[in-house]
Write a protein that holds these residues in place. Structure first.
Motif, PDB file in Angstrom:
ATOM      1  N   ALA A  33     -14.173  -1.225  -2.403  1.00  0.00           N
ATOM      2  CA  ALA A  33     -12.882  -1.401  -3.067  1.00  0.00           C
ATOM      3  C   ALA A  33     -13.059  -1.563  -4.576  1.00  0.00           C
ATOM      4  O   ALA A  33     -12.269  -1.035  -5.368  1.00  0.00           O
ATOM      5  CB  ALA A  33     -12.146  -2.607  -2.479  1.00  0.00           C
ATOM      6  N   GLU A  64     -13.640   1.845  -5.893  1.00  0.00           N
ATOM      7  CA  GLU A  64     -12.389   2.612  -5.920  1.00  0.00           C
ATOM      8  C   GLU A  64     -11.529   2.176  -7.104  1.00  0.00           C
ATOM      9  O   GLU A  64     -10.909   3.011  -7.767  1.00  0.00           O
ATOM     10  CB  GLU A  64     -11.627   2.398  -4.611  1.00  0.00           C
ATOM     11  CG  GLU A  64     -10.482   3.361  -4.381  1.00  0.00           C
ATOM     12  CD  GLU A  64     -10.939   4.791  -4.221  1.00  0.00           C
ATOM     13  OE1 GLU A  64     -10.187   5.691  -4.661  1.00  0.00           O
ATOM     14  OE2 GLU A  64     -12.046   5.028  -3.699  1.00  0.00           O
ATOM     15  N   ALA A  65     -11.505   0.880  -7.386  1.00  0.00           N
ATOM     16  CA  ALA A  65     -10.750   0.387  -8.537  1.00  0.00           C
ATOM     17  C   ALA A  65     -11.331   0.942  -9.829  1.00  0.00           C
ATOM     18  O   ALA A  65     -10.589   1.336 -10.747  1.00  0.00           O
ATOM     19  CB  ALA A  65     -10.766  -1.141  -8.556  1.00  0.00           C
ATOM     20  N   GLU A 108       0.799  -1.218   0.000  1.00  0.00           N
ATOM     21  CA  GLU A 108       0.000   0.000   0.000  1.00  0.00           C
ATOM     22  C   GLU A 108       0.834   1.271   0.000  1.00  0.00           C
ATOM     23  O   GLU A 108       0.329   2.339  -0.356  1.00  0.00           O
ATOM     24  CB  GLU A 108      -0.960  -0.017   1.192  1.00  0.00           C
ATOM     25  CG  GLU A 108      -2.040  -1.079   1.032  1.00  0.00           C
ATOM     26  CD  GLU A 108      -2.957  -1.174   2.241  1.00  0.00           C
ATOM     27  OE1 GLU A 108      -2.595  -0.579   3.286  1.00  0.00           O
ATOM     28  OE2 GLU A 108      -4.001  -1.837   2.144  1.00  0.00           O
ATOM     29  N   HIS A 147      -5.402   0.705 -10.411  1.00  0.00           N
ATOM     30  CA  HIS A 147      -6.713   0.132 -10.113  1.00  0.00           C
ATOM     31  C   HIS A 147      -6.618  -1.337  -9.700  1.00  0.00           C
ATOM     32  O   HIS A 147      -7.459  -1.833  -8.947  1.00  0.00           O
ATOM     33  CB  HIS A 147      -7.646   0.279 -11.321  1.00  0.00           C
ATOM     34  CG  HIS A 147      -7.310  -0.592 -12.488  1.00  0.00           C
ATOM     35  ND1 HIS A 147      -6.327  -0.298 -13.393  1.00  0.00           N
ATOM     36  CD2 HIS A 147      -7.850  -1.780 -12.890  1.00  0.00           C
ATOM     37  CE1 HIS A 147      -6.279  -1.243 -14.312  1.00  0.00           C
ATOM     38  NE2 HIS A 147      -7.183  -2.153 -14.039  1.00  0.00           N
ATOM     39  N   THR A 153       0.120   2.495  -5.724  1.00  0.00           N
ATOM     40  CA  THR A 153      -0.906   3.136  -4.884  1.00  0.00           C
ATOM     41  C   THR A 153      -2.069   3.685  -5.712  1.00  0.00           C
ATOM     42  O   THR A 153      -3.209   3.694  -5.235  1.00  0.00           O
ATOM     43  CB  THR A 153      -0.281   4.271  -4.046  1.00  0.00           C
ATOM     44  OG1 THR A 153       0.503   5.120  -4.907  1.00  0.00           O
ATOM     45  CG2 THR A 153       0.594   3.710  -2.945  1.00  0.00           C
ATOM     46  N   ARG A 177      -7.729  -6.348  -3.818  1.00  0.00           N
ATOM     47  CA  ARG A 177      -8.213  -6.222  -2.435  1.00  0.00           C
ATOM     48  C   ARG A 177      -9.717  -6.516  -2.390  1.00  0.00           C
ATOM     49  O   ARG A 177     -10.207  -7.220  -1.495  1.00  0.00           O
ATOM     50  CB  ARG A 177      -7.946  -4.817  -1.901  1.00  0.00           C
ATOM     51  CG  ARG A 177      -8.421  -4.663  -0.449  1.00  0.00           C
ATOM     52  CD  ARG A 177      -8.374  -3.238   0.055  1.00  0.00           C
ATOM     53  NE  ARG A 177      -7.030  -2.750   0.213  1.00  0.00           N
ATOM     54  CZ  ARG A 177      -6.481  -1.783  -0.522  1.00  0.00           C
ATOM     55  NH1 ARG A 177      -7.203  -1.222  -1.501  1.00  0.00           N
ATOM     56  NH2 ARG A 177      -5.272  -1.378  -0.312  1.00  0.00           N
ATOM     57  N   ALA A 178     -10.445  -5.997  -3.368  1.00  0.00           N
ATOM     58  CA  ALA A 178     -11.892  -6.236  -3.410  1.00  0.00           C
ATOM     59  C   ALA A 178     -12.200  -7.725  -3.532  1.00  0.00           C
ATOM     60  O   ALA A 178     -13.086  -8.255  -2.851  1.00  0.00           O
ATOM     61  CB  ALA A 178     -12.505  -5.467  -4.584  1.00  0.00           C
ATOM     62  N   ARG A 214     -10.221   4.395 -10.737  1.00  0.00           N
ATOM     63  CA  ARG A 214      -8.829   4.549 -11.161  1.00  0.00           C
ATOM     64  C   ARG A 214      -8.539   3.895 -12.517  1.00  0.00           C
ATOM     65  O   ARG A 214      -7.499   4.138 -13.104  1.00  0.00           O
ATOM     66  CB  ARG A 214      -7.897   3.950 -10.102  1.00  0.00           C
ATOM     67  CG  ARG A 214      -7.768   4.806  -8.858  1.00  0.00           C
ATOM     68  CD  ARG A 214      -6.968   4.087  -7.781  1.00  0.00           C
ATOM     69  NE  ARG A 214      -6.487   5.009  -6.758  1.00  0.00           N
ATOM     70  CZ  ARG A 214      -7.211   5.525  -5.798  1.00  0.00           C
ATOM     71  NH1 ARG A 214      -8.501   5.205  -5.725  1.00  0.00           N
ATOM     72  NH2 ARG A 214      -6.693   6.360  -4.903  1.00  0.00           N
ATOM     73  N   HIS A 224      -6.586  -2.154  -5.902  1.00  0.00           N
ATOM     74  CA  HIS A 224      -7.906  -2.094  -5.268  1.00  0.00           C
ATOM     75  C   HIS A 224      -8.780  -3.252  -5.747  1.00  0.00           C
ATOM     76  O   HIS A 224      -9.592  -3.778  -4.975  1.00  0.00           O
ATOM     77  CB  HIS A 224      -8.559  -0.751  -5.578  1.00  0.00           C
ATOM     78  CG  HIS A 224      -7.761   0.412  -5.078  1.00  0.00           C
ATOM     79  ND1 HIS A 224      -7.822   0.851  -3.772  1.00  0.00           N
ATOM     80  CD2 HIS A 224      -6.846   1.207  -5.711  1.00  0.00           C
ATOM     81  CE1 HIS A 224      -6.996   1.884  -3.619  1.00  0.00           C
ATOM     82  NE2 HIS A 224      -6.392   2.111  -4.774  1.00  0.00           N
TER      83      HIS A 224
END
Length: 431
Positions: free
Chosen positions: A381, A384-385, A350, A359, A356, A365-366, A388, A362
């Motif tokens: 998440a 958020e991806a 991270e 995409h 950082t 992570r999702a 980006r 994220h």
């Protein structure tokens, strides 16, 4: 195949050979490349009607040599010199090539990947000089105006203006070959998963990368990393028929209909990497090909050998440390030891500035949060991806995943995803 298509394919095959012959003789990349382009235009105009000459390479070499002489004479005239009064006159009066059958394709690839050039310039110049693509085709593939691409290619040609092939020391040759492989890898990945725009893939780019890598493998049959890269491309491209729906939506690897994969490419890729791995030193491209082979050999997502994939990613991290490789390993860790193990590994990435704002950090992570049962966090998440991502199909897919978990409805917002079968180091493909 139509006559015109046969001529087109023949010209693309011969163009780098003719260009290489001119550069080897005259050491003038920029002028030689212009001369070859003009000769190819003449051939494309004349051959379909008059027929392909008995010696098409010799025909192109003769015409291109004449055009090169004309270019040099014009240049000399502008400087108020007559070519006949200069030392170049004797040079240009000699036969066009003392060894007309010599193939300089490898040397030309090395020249296009000159250390003075940036990666984007290397890619553009390789596609133009070695791939035979027009500036308009390259610009369309990378979604930039033709004038922008023309300027990029022109600057690259000027940077290596007057550069000939020369002789590279063994260490320099190895380094230049690494650059060549990297450029071919970049071309393939951009074709396999387009990073910008409305289309999920750009098949002409991935096709061209495979064609050039096949050519390189023929020139360097004993190089295991060249073979590894070719195997990686074949195994990855085999998924292409199942990677998208008819309306252009992305299909994650785990959800693909494996009966639609190109099984000829699968067989060729697996046979190639199986022959290559036992030969000795194993490099990053061979490891990535091995990972792709494990995915591809599984009958379905549930029977994938995740412990083996995890072990291969650990080896890849040692051979070529890269945060995207670690991100991929996080998926494998999550499949082997549970999603929390994958999330712990992601936490170490991270603060890596290379990831950082990417995409895929994220998105992975999702995926792991969803497997852990934390759907609200996973949905956030995914969203958020999507914010980006820079490709419309990827953004749409990620937004749909977010909506699925949070119960929202509506049109997906425009970009990218993990898990459509991309090359291992460039795009996580396991989720």
């Amino acid at each position: 195949m139509t006559v015109d298509r046969r001529v087109e394919d023949l010209l693309r095959e011969l163009a780098p050979q003719v260009l290489g012959a001119l550069i080897r003789r005259h050491g003038r990349f920029d002028t030689a490349e212009d001369a070859v382009q003009e000769a190819m235009l003449d051939a494309a105009t004349q051959w379909p009607a008059a027929g392909v000459p008995d010696n098409p390479r010799g025909w192109l070499l003769t015409v291109a040599s004449r055009r090169l002489i004309d270019h040099i004479r014009t240049e000399q005239a502008r400087r108020r010199r007559e070519l006949a009064a200069t030392p170049q006159a004797e040079l240009l009066a000699r036969p066009a090539d003392a060894d007309p059958d010599r193939d300089d394709s490898l040397a030309l690839l090395f020249l296009c990947c000159h250390p003075s050039l940036s990666d984007p310039s290397r890619v553009a110049l390789t596609l133009r000089a070695v791939g035979g693509l027009t500036t308009a085709q390259i610009a369309a593939a990378f979604l930039v105006p033709e004038t922008t691409m023309a300027q990029r290619i022109s600057r690259a040609k000027q940077t290596i203006k007057g550069t000939g092939f020369g002789t590279l020391a063994p260490a320099d040759r190895a380094e230049r070959l690494r650059a060549v492989l990297h450029v071919l890898y970049l071309i393939f990945n951009e074709g396999h998963t387009t990073t910008h725009g409305t289309e999920p893939t750009t098949p002409p780019l991935s096709d061209e990368a495979i064609r050039l890598t096949r050519r390189l493998a023929a020139l360097l049959p004993d190089d295991t990393e060249v073979a590894g890269l070719l195997a990686l491309m074949l195994l990855t491209d085999a998924h292409r028929p199942a990677r998208t729906t008819p309306d252009g939506r992305l299909v994650p690897l785990a959800e693909q209909d494996r009966t639609r994969w190109n099984h000829d490419l699968v067989a060729e890729g697996i046979a190639l990497i199986s022959r290559t791995l036992p030969k000795g030193s194993v490099g990053p491209y061979q490891l990535q090909a091995a990972i792709a082979a494990v995915h591809t050999e599984a009958a379905d997502a549930e029977t994938t050998d995740w412990p083996q994939i995890r072990a291969l990613y650990e080896l890849l991290e040692l051979a070529a440390p890269n945060p995207m490789t670690t991100l991929n390993r996080a998926v494998a860790e999550g499949m082997v030891h549970g999603p929390e193990a994958g999330l712990d590994l992601i936490a170490t990435l991270e603060t890596d500035k290379r990831l950082t704002d990417h995409h895929r950090l994220h998105a992975v992570r999702a995926h792991l949060l969803e497997r852990a049962g934390d759907h609200p966090a996973a949905g956030a998440a995914y969203r958020e991806a999507a914010k980006r991502a820079t490709s419309l199909p990827e953004r749409r897919h990620l937004t749909e995943q977010a909506n699925r978990l949070t119960g929202r409805r509506g049109v997906a917002e425009p970009c990218g995803w993990v898990g459509t079968g991309g090359a291992s180091q460039g795009a996580p493909d396991e989720a």
